[in-house]
Scaffold this motif. Structure first.
Motif, PDB file in Angstrom:
ATOM      1  N   PRO A 297     -15.110 -10.811 -18.242  1.00 34.60           N
ATOM      2  CA  PRO A 297     -15.409  -9.586 -17.494  1.00 34.60           C
ATOM      3  C   PRO A 297     -14.185  -8.703 -17.265  1.00 34.60           C
ATOM      4  O   PRO A 297     -14.292  -7.470 -17.271  1.00 34.60           O
ATOM      5  CB  PRO A 297     -15.978 -10.102 -16.164  1.00 34.60           C
ATOM      6  N   ILE A 298     -13.024  -9.314 -17.087  1.00 36.98           N
ATOM      7  CA  ILE A 298     -11.812  -8.513 -16.874  1.00 36.98           C
ATOM      8  C   ILE A 298     -11.500  -7.681 -18.107  1.00 36.98           C
ATOM      9  O   ILE A 298     -11.217  -6.475 -18.012  1.00 36.98           O
ATOM     10  CB  ILE A 298     -10.622  -9.428 -16.512  1.00 36.98           C
ATOM     11  N   ILE A 299     -11.547  -8.298 -19.279  1.00 38.17           N
ATOM     12  CA  ILE A 299     -11.224  -7.582 -20.507  1.00 38.17           C
ATOM     13  C   ILE A 299     -12.282  -6.529 -20.812  1.00 38.17           C
ATOM     14  O   ILE A 299     -11.971  -5.417 -21.282  1.00 38.17           O
ATOM     15  CB  ILE A 299     -11.068  -8.588 -21.666  1.00 38.17           C
ATOM     16  N   LEU A 300     -13.550  -6.849 -20.554  1.00 35.79           N
ATOM     17  CA  LEU A 300     -14.625  -5.891 -20.801  1.00 35.79           C
ATOM     18  C   LEU A 300     -14.421  -4.617 -19.991  1.00 35.79           C
ATOM     19  O   LEU A 300     -14.580  -3.501 -20.501  1.00 35.79           O
ATOM     20  CB  LEU A 300     -15.971  -6.529 -20.457  1.00 35.79           C
ATOM     21  N   VAL A 301     -14.054  -4.770 -18.721  1.00 39.23           N
ATOM     22  CA  VAL A 301     -13.872  -3.609 -17.847  1.00 39.23           C
ATOM     23  C   VAL A 301     -12.544  -2.921 -18.106  1.00 39.23           C
ATOM     24  O   VAL A 301     -12.461  -1.689 -18.151  1.00 39.23           O
ATOM     25  CB  VAL A 301     -13.971  -4.040 -16.372  1.00 39.23           C
ATOM     26  N   TRP A 302     -11.482  -3.709 -18.303  1.00 39.05           N
ATOM     27  CA  TRP A 302     -10.132  -3.155 -18.384  1.00 39.05           C
ATOM     28  C   TRP A 302      -9.856  -2.513 -19.748  1.00 39.05           C
ATOM     29  O   TRP A 302      -9.430  -1.362 -19.832  1.00 39.05           O
ATOM     30  CB  TRP A 302      -9.139  -4.271 -18.112  1.00 39.05           C
ATOM     31  N   LEU A 303     -10.129  -3.252 -20.818  1.00 47.44           N
ATOM     32  CA  LEU A 303      -9.778  -2.781 -22.157  1.00 47.44           C
ATOM     33  C   LEU A 303     -10.945  -2.192 -22.923  1.00 47.44           C
ATOM     34  O   LEU A 303     -10.744  -1.417 -23.858  1.00 47.44           O
ATOM     35  CB  LEU A 303      -9.168  -3.930 -22.978  1.00 47.44           C
ATOM     36  N   GLY A 304     -12.162  -2.594 -22.589  1.00 48.95           N
ATOM     37  CA  GLY A 304     -13.323  -2.112 -23.322  1.00 48.95           C
ATOM     38  C   GLY A 304     -13.851  -3.164 -24.277  1.00 48.95           C
ATOM     39  O   GLY A 304     -13.171  -4.140 -24.624  1.00 48.95           O
TER      40      GLY A 304
END
Length: 492
Positions: A297-304
């Motif tokens: 979830p962090i990468i999905l929100v932060w980097l796309g």
């Protein structure tokens, strides 16, 4: 002051990473990562040979010592920069990429700038003047972010962050030189250079082999696979290093001068080391555990969504990095123990075998390279602790006693984060809200766990809180008194 600067820089890092991840492709970022990997190896060597650590650890420091250290560093830095520029065409042909040649040709400009900043920063660190350092670093990082994003929008591709780095270094150098009233330290001198060279051989050797090891995976992946793989791995490493940006880089500039300040007045180095390990693990382990659990979830929100391939890479690197809880202490403690030679010997023992493992794993793919950290990082940590143990009469039982409470705190934090991931996975809450809820719950669980095990970090947190409140109180009182004074003058 170090914390203010690092956390402001961390905010800039979050913003720039999110923006540049959407402006640059993994292949473009991979080219930038490889250029940075190549130049950073040689930059670290030139900086340390004359270097900051020599100026900090020398008991009696004269102007002549400073001038000689600067002259040695500048000469070596310019020579390395020129050599890299001449070899940039060869590097481009070897990689089959003209982009690599152009990137190196621009990046070497930094070699003419760094010696000026590095010398002044070393003197400021020696004198514990971290306010000036904080201001210069913030000006540098802000410039890097702004220039990189603007040039990326203008279509400069992989060159955008490289030019941003050059611009940031130039702004920092100008700021530091402007704050330095006495510029005689930049007058060339080679008087007494033998002592600097002796210290530099060990110190630069340690830094060189460590930086090369950290840069090697990107170089291997770019050569054996492609620049996109190098970009993915480099981005995963950046995400894994969030703890370093949160904590290690905050205390890093302070560790060596603080250790020397304590030991010079009779402080017990073994007690200092174990206490520091206990404090670091209470922060290091929970951050990495939560990052590994919430990577998707962090990468999905932060980097796309285009960067979701880095999720397993981040998880492998986070788990492997748990073993590096005392890494930031190894060099300063060994130097304080009077054995800078052992810093090089331990690196020569642990890093070459690790490098062979990484090289072999690169043929199996980028995920295998990340998974190799589960073997290489614990091995490196064990070797470093072994050498420290020889000087401090340290037993593994001493370390276990220092860190067991931190292990419980990390487990509580990771379990709480896992609940948040489950809520996101079942669609009960969105990714953004889930991250915020999980972060708040994890912070609460972390603090309650500290209280439950009576962790030695608690008194430090209490002292820090009292200091912050005292500063705020003095600032607020000053504002009130100033307003009252102005009101009185106006009445008169």
């Amino acid at each position: 002051m170090s914390a203010i600067e690092r956390y402001a820089s961390l905010l800039l890092f979050f913003v720039s990473t999110a923006v540049l991840s959407r402006l640059l492709t993994p292949a473009e970022f991979g080219t930038y990562a490889v250029v940075t990997a190549i130049t950073s190896v040689f930059a670290a060597s030139s900086q340390e040979f004359g270097g900051a650590n020599y100026l900090i650890q020398k008991e009696s420091l004269s102007e002549g010592d400073i001038r000689t250290a600067f002259t040695v560093t500048l000469g070596l830095s310019l020579g390395i920069g020129l050599g890299l520029y001449l070899l940039s065409d060869f590097a481009g042909r070897m990689s089959g990429s003209d982009d690599l040649k152009a990137g190196i040709a621009v990046a070497v400009l930094n070699f003419a700038i760094m010696p000026f900043s590095m010398t002044i920063v070393a003197l400021l660190r020696r004198n514990m003047q971290f306010g000036v350092i904080a201001a210069s670093n913030l000006s540098c990082n802000f410039t890097i972010v702004v220039v990189s994003i603007v040039l990326a929008v203008m279509g400069f591709s992989y060159l955008a962050p490289i030019w941003g780095m050059i611009a940031g270094s130039a702004v920092q150098a100008v700021h530091l030189v402007a704050t330095r009233r006495d510029l005689r330290i930049f007058r060339p001198s080679l008087s007494g250079c033998a002592g600097i060279v002796r210290f530099g051989l060990y110190s630069s050797g340690v830094v060189l082999i460590n930086v090369f090891y950290n840069s090697a995976p990107q170089l291997f992946l770019a050569r054996i696979l492609d620049f996109a793989s190098a970009g993915l791995y480099s981005r995963a490493v950046n995400l894994t290093q969030v703890f370093d940006k949160l904590v290690t880089q905050v205390i890093g500039p302070v560790i060596m001068p603080a250790i020397f300040a304590q030991t010079s007045v009779g402080g017990d180095l073994k007690r200092i080391y174990l206490h520091a390990v206990a404090l670091l693990t209470a922060l290091h382990w929970p951050v990495l555990t939560v990052m590994a659990v919430m990577a998707k979830p962090i990468i999905l929100v932060w980097l796309g969504p285009s960067w979701l391939e880095v999720v397993p890479l981040v998880q492998f690197l986070c788990v492997g990095s748990l073993s590096l809880f005392a890494a930031s202490l190894t060099y300063p403690v060994l130097v304080a123990a009077g054995s800078v030679r052992d810093t090089l010997v331990s690196s020569l023992i642990s890093l070459p075998p690790s490098l062979l493992v990484v090289f072999a794993a690169s043929y199996a793919g980028v995920e295998a390279v990340a998974a190799s950290a589960l073997l290489t990082l614990p091995f490196q940590a064990a070797v470093a602790i072994h050498f420290i143990s020889r000087h401090l009469e340290l037993r593994w039982a001493d370390i276990a006693h220092a860190i067991w409470k931190s292990g419980i705190v990390a487990l509580c934090s990771g379990a709480t984060a896992a609940i948040g991931v489950g809520l996101i996975g079942y669609g009960l809450i969105g990714p953004v809200a889930g991250i915020l809820v999980a972060a708040a719950a994890t912070a609460g669980a972390w603090f309650l766990a500290l209280i439950a095990v009576k962790h030695p970090l608690l008194p430090e947190l209490d002292a820090s809180a009292r200091l912050v409140l005292s500063v705020i109180g003095r600032f607020g009182g000053g504002v009130v008194r100033g307003a009252a004074a102005r009101a009185g003058r106006n009445a008169v």
